[in-house]
Design a protein around this motif. Structure first.
Motif, PDB file in Angstrom:
ATOM      1  N   ILE A  89      39.857  51.902  37.605  1.00  0.00           N
ATOM      2  CA  ILE A  89      40.171  50.703  36.932  1.00  0.00           C
ATOM      3  C   ILE A  89      40.910  51.221  35.324  1.00  0.00           C
ATOM      4  CG2 ILE A  89      39.290  48.662  35.700  1.00  0.00           C
ATOM      5  CD1 ILE A  89      37.446  48.398  38.321  1.00  0.00           C
ATOM      6  N   LEU A  90      39.897  51.881  34.907  1.00  0.00           N
ATOM      7  CA  LEU A  90      40.388  52.338  33.349  1.00  0.00           C
ATOM      8  C   LEU A  90      41.438  53.229  33.483  1.00  0.00           C
ATOM      9  CD1 LEU A  90      36.728  53.675  32.335  1.00  0.00           C
ATOM     10  CD2 LEU A  90      38.244  51.557  31.444  1.00  0.00           C
ATOM     11  N   ALA A  91      41.891  53.958  34.606  1.00  0.00           N
ATOM     12  CA  ALA A  91      43.092  54.530  34.708  1.00  0.00           C
ATOM     13  C   ALA A  91      44.419  53.691  34.819  1.00  0.00           C
ATOM     14  CB  ALA A  91      43.377  55.789  35.822  1.00  0.00           C
ATOM     15  N   SER A  92      44.163  52.599  35.686  1.00  0.00           N
ATOM     16  CA  SER A  92      45.280  51.591  35.869  1.00  0.00           C
ATOM     17  C   SER A  92      45.470  50.915  34.628  1.00  0.00           C
ATOM     18  CB  SER A  92      44.848  50.750  36.834  1.00  0.00           C
ATOM     19  OG  SER A  92      43.947  49.654  36.554  1.00  0.00           O
ATOM     20  N   VAL A  93      44.547  50.796  33.817  1.00  0.00           N
ATOM     21  CA  VAL A  93      44.620  50.021  32.284  1.00  0.00           C
ATOM     22  C   VAL A  93      45.466  50.903  31.423  1.00  0.00           C
ATOM     23  CG1 VAL A  93      43.470  49.070  30.296  1.00  0.00           C
ATOM     24  CG2 VAL A  93      42.665  48.398  32.760  1.00  0.00           C
ATOM     25  N   LEU A  94      44.965  52.063  31.380  1.00  0.00           N
ATOM     26  CA  LEU A  94      45.748  53.045  30.269  1.00  0.00           C
ATOM     27  C   LEU A  94      47.091  53.576  30.829  1.00  0.00           C
ATOM     28  CD1 LEU A  94      42.372  55.230  29.528  1.00  0.00           C
ATOM     29  CD2 LEU A  94      43.461  53.336  28.154  1.00  0.00           C
ATOM     30  N   VAL A  95      47.197  53.785  32.227  1.00  0.00           N
ATOM     31  CA  VAL A  95      48.553  54.074  32.553  1.00  0.00           C
ATOM     32  C   VAL A  95      49.550  53.195  32.836  1.00  0.00           C
ATOM     33  CG1 VAL A  95      49.801  55.658  34.437  1.00  0.00           C
ATOM     34  CG2 VAL A  95      47.553  56.220  33.658  1.00  0.00           C
ATOM     35  N   PHE A  96      49.201  52.047  33.547  1.00  0.00           N
ATOM     36  CA  PHE A  96      49.895  51.058  34.091  1.00  0.00           C
ATOM     37  C   PHE A  96      50.062  49.627  33.008  1.00  0.00           C
ATOM     38  CE2 PHE A  96      49.039  53.290  37.973  1.00  0.00           C
ATOM     39  CZ  PHE A  96      50.066  54.085  38.054  1.00  0.00           C
ATOM     40  N   ARG A  97      49.123  49.542  32.164  1.00  0.00           N
ATOM     41  CA  ARG A  97      48.807  48.529  31.239  1.00  0.00           C
ATOM     42  C   ARG A  97      48.524  47.412  32.064  1.00  0.00           C
ATOM     43  NH1 ARG A  97      48.712  52.015  27.275  1.00  0.00           N
ATOM     44  NH2 ARG A  97      50.212  52.687  26.243  1.00  0.00           N
ATOM     45  N   ASN A  98      47.705  47.475  32.916  1.00  0.00           N
ATOM     46  CA  ASN A  98      47.123  46.323  33.690  1.00  0.00           C
ATOM     47  C   ASN A  98      46.205  45.669  32.723  1.00  0.00           C
ATOM     48  OD1 ASN A  98      48.523  46.801  35.847  1.00  0.00           O
ATOM     49  ND2 ASN A  98      47.089  47.940  37.105  1.00  0.00           N
ATOM     50  N   PRO A  99      46.109  44.256  32.869  1.00  0.00           N
ATOM     51  CA  PRO A  99      45.356  43.536  31.905  1.00  0.00           C
ATOM     52  C   PRO A  99      43.935  43.364  32.675  1.00  0.00           C
ATOM     53  CG  PRO A  99      46.805  42.022  33.190  1.00  0.00           C
ATOM     54  CD  PRO A  99      47.236  43.558  33.416  1.00  0.00           C
ATOM     55  N   VAL A 100      43.039  43.490  31.941  1.00  0.00           N
ATOM     56  CA  VAL A 100      41.588  43.427  32.576  1.00  0.00           C
ATOM     57  C   VAL A 100      40.935  42.120  31.934  1.00  0.00           C
ATOM     58  CG1 VAL A 100      39.349  44.577  32.667  1.00  0.00           C
ATOM     59  CG2 VAL A 100      41.382  45.837  32.331  1.00  0.00           C
ATOM     60  N   THR A 101      40.174  41.266  32.927  1.00  0.00           N
ATOM     61  CA  THR A 101      39.755  40.014  32.259  1.00  0.00           C
ATOM     62  C   THR A 101      38.368  40.318  31.827  1.00  0.00           C
ATOM     63  OG1 THR A 101      38.618  39.790  34.556  1.00  0.00           O
ATOM     64  CG2 THR A 101      40.923  38.777  34.340  1.00  0.00           C
ATOM     65  N   LYS A 102      37.853  39.555  31.035  1.00  0.00           N
ATOM     66  CA  LYS A 102      36.458  39.754  30.417  1.00  0.00           C
ATOM     67  C   LYS A 102      35.244  39.972  31.654  1.00  0.00           C
ATOM     68  CE  LYS A 102      37.159  36.817  26.200  1.00  0.00           C
ATOM     69  NZ  LYS A 102      36.711  35.726  25.596  1.00  0.00           N
ATOM     70  N   LEU A 103      35.382  39.352  32.768  1.00  0.00           N
ATOM     71  CA  LEU A 103      34.691  39.582  33.921  1.00  0.00           C
ATOM     72  C   LEU A 103      34.610  40.949  34.408  1.00  0.00           C
ATOM     73  CD1 LEU A 103      32.475  38.323  35.588  1.00  0.00           C
ATOM     74  CD2 LEU A 103      34.228  37.410  37.302  1.00  0.00           C
ATOM     75  N   GLY A 104      35.973  41.166  34.434  1.00  0.00           N
ATOM     76  CA  GLY A 104      36.246  42.829  34.922  1.00  0.00           C
ATOM     77  C   GLY A 104      35.705  43.840  33.762  1.00  0.00           C
ATOM     78  N   MET A 105      35.931  43.634  32.602  1.00  0.00           N
ATOM     79  CA  MET A 105      35.072  44.530  31.661  1.00  0.00           C
ATOM     80  C   MET A 105      33.742  44.395  31.773  1.00  0.00           C
ATOM     81  SD  MET A 105      37.313  43.969  28.137  1.00  0.00           S
ATOM     82  CE  MET A 105      38.742  42.890  28.020  1.00  0.00           C
ATOM     83  N   ALA A 106      33.180  43.095  32.045  1.00  0.00           N
ATOM     84  CA  ALA A 106      31.710  43.320  32.355  1.00  0.00           C
ATOM     85  C   ALA A 106      31.403  43.809  33.161  1.00  0.00           C
ATOM     86  CB  ALA A 106      31.263  41.631  32.096  1.00  0.00           C
ATOM     87  N   GLY A 107      31.849  43.903  34.490  1.00  0.00           N
ATOM     88  CA  GLY A 107      31.410  44.523  35.769  1.00  0.00           C
ATOM     89  C   GLY A 107      31.789  46.183  35.525  1.00  0.00           C
ATOM     90  N   SER A 108      32.663  46.544  34.796  1.00  0.00           N
ATOM     91  CA  SER A 108      32.821  47.914  34.666  1.00  0.00           C
ATOM     92  C   SER A 108      31.667  48.297  33.752  1.00  0.00           C
ATOM     93  CB  SER A 108      34.224  48.201  33.965  1.00  0.00           C
ATOM     94  OG  SER A 108      35.170  47.817  34.851  1.00  0.00           O
ATOM     95  N   ALA A 109      31.481  47.654  32.908  1.00  0.00           N
ATOM     96  CA  ALA A 109      30.266  47.923  31.666  1.00  0.00           C
ATOM     97  C   ALA A 109      28.930  48.285  32.647  1.00  0.00           C
ATOM     98  CB  ALA A 109      30.194  47.191  30.674  1.00  0.00           C
ATOM     99  N   MET A 110      28.956  47.155  33.413  1.00  0.00           N
ATOM    100  CA  MET A 110      27.662  47.357  34.171  1.00  0.00           C
ATOM    101  C   MET A 110      27.639  48.408  35.328  1.00  0.00           C
ATOM    102  SD  MET A 110      26.010  44.184  36.529  1.00  0.00           S
ATOM    103  CE  MET A 110      26.340  42.927  35.285  1.00  0.00           C
ATOM    104  N   ALA A 111      28.494  48.772  35.628  1.00  0.00           N
ATOM    105  CA  ALA A 111      28.864  49.998  36.587  1.00  0.00           C
ATOM    106  C   ALA A 111      28.566  51.070  35.668  1.00  0.00           C
ATOM    107  CB  ALA A 111      29.874  50.136  37.437  1.00  0.00           C
ATOM    108  N   ILE A 112      28.886  51.357  34.547  1.00  0.00           N
ATOM    109  CA  ILE A 112      28.817  52.664  33.769  1.00  0.00           C
ATOM    110  C   ILE A 112      27.306  52.523  33.456  1.00  0.00           C
ATOM    111  CG2 ILE A 112      29.131  53.509  31.763  1.00  0.00           C
ATOM    112  CD1 ILE A 112      32.305  52.727  32.054  1.00  0.00           C
ATOM    113  N   PHE A 113      26.694  51.344  32.790  1.00  0.00           N
ATOM    114  CA  PHE A 113      25.355  51.404  32.568  1.00  0.00           C
ATOM    115  C   PHE A 113      24.335  51.880  33.645  1.00  0.00           C
ATOM    116  CE2 PHE A 113      21.293  49.127  32.036  1.00  0.00           C
ATOM    117  CZ  PHE A 113      21.035  49.626  30.736  1.00  0.00           C
ATOM    118  N   GLY A 114      24.772  51.452  34.806  1.00  0.00           N
ATOM    119  CA  GLY A 114      23.874  51.410  36.059  1.00  0.00           C
ATOM    120  C   GLY A 114      23.823  52.975  36.372  1.00  0.00           C
ATOM    121  N   ALA A 115      25.032  53.662  36.371  1.00  0.00           N
ATOM    122  CA  ALA A 115      25.264  54.931  36.780  1.00  0.00           C
ATOM    123  C   ALA A 115      24.473  55.894  35.453  1.00  0.00           C
ATOM    124  CB  ALA A 115      27.024  55.458  36.559  1.00  0.00           C
ATOM    125  N   THR A 116      24.717  55.423  34.348  1.00  0.00           N
ATOM    126  CA  THR A 116      23.976  56.226  33.413  1.00  0.00           C
ATOM    127  C   THR A 116      22.494  56.112  33.619  1.00  0.00           C
ATOM    128  OG1 THR A 116      25.595  55.819  31.830  1.00  0.00           O
ATOM    129  CG2 THR A 116      23.982  56.443  30.803  1.00  0.00           C
TER     130      THR A 116
END
Length: 132
Positions: A89-116
């Motif tokens: 998801i992060l690569a698609s945002v950076l490389v392809f400039r895909n927009p990310v919703t607030k819900l998408g950001m929250a989900g990604s943050a939750m996944a990173i937090f859980g993995a940590t």
């Protein structure tokens, strides 16, 4: 001879996905998608080649996932798979400039937090070896 277990899901998907797609989407939707791809300049040969390559790459992905699963614990594999999705998801945002919703950001943050948290817990609490 031992059956090739990782090959089973893609093979079964190849058998069941086309009829399910036709039932769910309907032949008109499939025809519309195919026509739209042809209208965008793809030839039938190119579309069939792209579909074949996509299927083969998915098979390779599945094969590697089973090999990885045989080398690590299932929970480690699941956490790694979650992190992989966030990285994609992060690569698609950076490389392809895909927009990310607030819900998408929250989900990604939750996944990173859980993995940590998993990583921290795993390093702090080593499994106790069982004695027989």
């Amino acid at each position: 001879p031992r059956p090739n277990v990782p090959a089973a899901p893609p093979a079964l998907a190849s058998l069941f996905t086309p009829p399910a797609s036709l039932l769910i989407e309907g032949p008109a939707a499939v025809r519309t998608a195919w026509t739209a791809a042809l209208a965008n300049g793809y030839t039938r040969g190119q579309l069939l080649r792209l579909l074949s390559v996509s299927g083969f790459l998915y098979y390779l992905y599945n094969e590697v996932a089973f090999l990885a699963l045989s080398e690590v614990a299932p929970v480690t594999h699941a956490v790694t798979n979650t992190v992989k999705r966030v990285v994609i998801i992060l690569a698609s945002v950076l490389v392809f400039r895909n927009p990310v919703t607030k819900l998408g950001m929250a989900g990604s943050a939750m996944a990173i937090f859980g993995a940590t948290m998993y990583s921290i817990a795993k390093s702090r609490y080593k499994p106790v070896k069982k004695t027989e």
